[in-house]
Scaffold this motif. Structure first.
Motif, PDB file in Angstrom:
ATOM      1  N   LYS A  25       0.824  -1.197   0.000  1.00 56.69           N
ATOM      2  CA  LYS A  25       0.000   0.000   0.000  1.00 56.69           C
ATOM      3  C   LYS A  25       0.867   1.260   0.000  1.00 56.69           C
ATOM      4  O   LYS A  25       1.854   1.362   0.717  1.00 56.69           O
ATOM      5  CB  LYS A  25      -0.945   0.010   1.208  1.00 56.69           C
ATOM      6  N   ASP A  26       0.462   2.227  -0.820  1.00 56.79           N
ATOM      7  CA  ASP A  26       1.236   3.448  -0.986  1.00 56.79           C
ATOM      8  C   ASP A  26       0.593   4.672  -0.344  1.00 56.79           C
ATOM      9  O   ASP A  26       1.249   5.700  -0.182  1.00 56.79           O
ATOM     10  CB  ASP A  26       1.454   3.744  -2.479  1.00 56.79           C
ATOM     11  N   THR A  27      -0.691   4.617   0.001  1.00 60.86           N
ATOM     12  CA  THR A  27      -1.351   5.777   0.577  1.00 60.86           C
ATOM     13  C   THR A  27      -1.701   5.526   2.039  1.00 60.86           C
ATOM     14  O   THR A  27      -1.911   4.384   2.454  1.00 60.86           O
ATOM     15  CB  THR A  27      -2.648   6.133  -0.183  1.00 60.86           C
ATOM     16  N   ARG A  28      -1.771   6.584   2.807  1.00 68.23           N
ATOM     17  CA  ARG A  28      -2.078   6.471   4.237  1.00 68.23           C
ATOM     18  C   ARG A  28      -3.463   5.890   4.469  1.00 68.23           C
ATOM     19  O   ARG A  28      -3.676   5.110   5.403  1.00 68.23           O
ATOM     20  CB  ARG A  28      -1.970   7.852   4.889  1.00 68.23           C
ATOM     21  N   ASP A  29      -4.419   6.256   3.624  1.00 69.36           N
ATOM     22  CA  ASP A  29      -5.788   5.746   3.783  1.00 69.36           C
ATOM     23  C   ASP A  29      -5.858   4.236   3.578  1.00 69.36           C
ATOM     24  O   ASP A  29      -6.726   3.563   4.144  1.00 69.36           O
ATOM     25  CB  ASP A  29      -6.732   6.434   2.800  1.00 69.36           C
ATOM     26  N   GLU A  30      -4.962   3.701   2.760  1.00 69.42           N
ATOM     27  CA  GLU A  30      -4.906   2.254   2.544  1.00 69.42           C
ATOM     28  C   GLU A  30      -4.077   1.566   3.631  1.00 69.42           C
ATOM     29  O   GLU A  30      -4.387   0.467   4.080  1.00 69.42           O
ATOM     30  CB  GLU A  30      -4.297   1.941   1.181  1.00 69.42           C
ATOM     31  N   ILE A 133       8.958   8.747   0.255  1.00 70.51           N
ATOM     32  CA  ILE A 133       8.687   8.431  -1.145  1.00 70.51           C
ATOM     33  C   ILE A 133       9.977   8.562  -1.946  1.00 70.51           C
ATOM     34  O   ILE A 133      10.636   9.600  -1.923  1.00 70.51           O
ATOM     35  CB  ILE A 133       7.599   9.349  -1.719  1.00 70.51           C
ATOM     36  N   THR A 181       6.999   3.799  -1.987  1.00 68.15           N
ATOM     37  CA  THR A 181       6.708   4.412  -0.701  1.00 68.15           C
ATOM     38  C   THR A 181       7.174   3.503   0.420  1.00 68.15           C
ATOM     39  O   THR A 181       6.825   2.322   0.458  1.00 68.15           O
ATOM     40  CB  THR A 181       5.196   4.677  -0.535  1.00 68.15           C
ATOM     41  N   TRP A 183       7.232   3.016   4.586  1.00 71.88           N
ATOM     42  CA  TRP A 183       6.510   3.450   5.775  1.00 71.88           C
ATOM     43  C   TRP A 183       7.338   3.177   7.025  1.00 71.88           C
ATOM     44  O   TRP A 183       7.937   2.124   7.168  1.00 71.88           O
ATOM     45  CB  TRP A 183       5.171   2.728   5.876  1.00 71.88           C
TER      46      TRP A 183
END
Length: 221
Positions: A25-30, A133, A181, A183
């Motif tokens: 997953k690349d986005t915070r929401d995911e 990123i 990305t 994390w």
């Protein structure tokens, strides 16, 4: 009596599933909901073990209390109390072993850190993570070569001069970019989030194997 080891195995498989999702997953929401799900699933594994051995030793600790309300969890204090009430020496030996191994488990730095993260995400706020990123850009590079030939007489005067251009050579792929990305926990920047979670899962598997190896449960259909 159905064997609850399958439920423990399912918890491990669920944790594996959420870990695979976290890795891509690349986005915070995911990222955020899957990380919360992983932490919750991994932390619940010791509770499922206790329920497993509650059934195995016939302690009969119910899923609901006297008023019919469902109990949130089965902890080692409740387990030990019921084992004493029934004078079940095998269950008491089990809970002594379980408690000792669980203390060793939670003293592991990565386990202690992520268990605390789980408690915070359940009761207070979401996990504090940050993204790094990285973008890699590859460009097409063309190189051409040329050769100049000069012929001089004895006096040094130029008698003949020629210039030859060689074919161009491509030394790289057409332009393209790759974005990755990474994390990290805000308060644990040494390792990426998926790697830290992987360490926790491996330690949980080792914990389960130690318990089941010391106190095997007969498999029933």
């Amino acid at each position: 009596m159905a064997c609850q080891l399958l439920v423990v195995q399912e918890q491990l498989e669920d944790a594996e599933y959420f870990l695979r999702i976290i890795r891509i997953k690349d986005t915070r929401d995911e990222m955020r909901p899957n990380l919360k799900a992983f932490l919750s699933t991994a932390r619940s594994i010791p509770d499922y073990i206790l329920e497993d051995y509650n059934n195995n030793f016939g302690l009969g600790i119910p899923l609901t209390d006297a008023s019919g309300q469902r109990q949130n969890r089965l902890n080692h204090d409740i387990f030990r109390k019921e084992a004493k009430n029934k004078n079940n020496q095998d269950a008491l030996k089990f809970i002594d072993f379980f408690d000792n191994e669980f203390k060793n488990l939670v003293n592991e730095p990565v386990v202690k850190f992520l268990f605390e993260k789980r408690n915070i995400t359940i009761h207070r706020t979401g996990p504090s993570v940050r993204a790094e990123i990285q973008a890699n850009i590859t460009e097409k590079i063309s190189i051409s070569e040329s050769v100049s030939v000069i012929v001089r007489d004895e006096a040094g005067n130029i008698k003949q001069q020629s210039h030859t251009k060689q074919n161009e050579e491509e030394h790289a792929q057409p332009s393209e970019s790759t974005i990755k990305t990474k994390w990290f926990f805000e308060d644990y920047p040494q390792r990426e989030v998926p790697d830290v979670c992987h360490s926790l899962l491996e330690k949980m598997k080792d914990f389960v194997n130690k318990i089941q190896g010391k106190f095997p449960i007969p498999h029933t259909a």
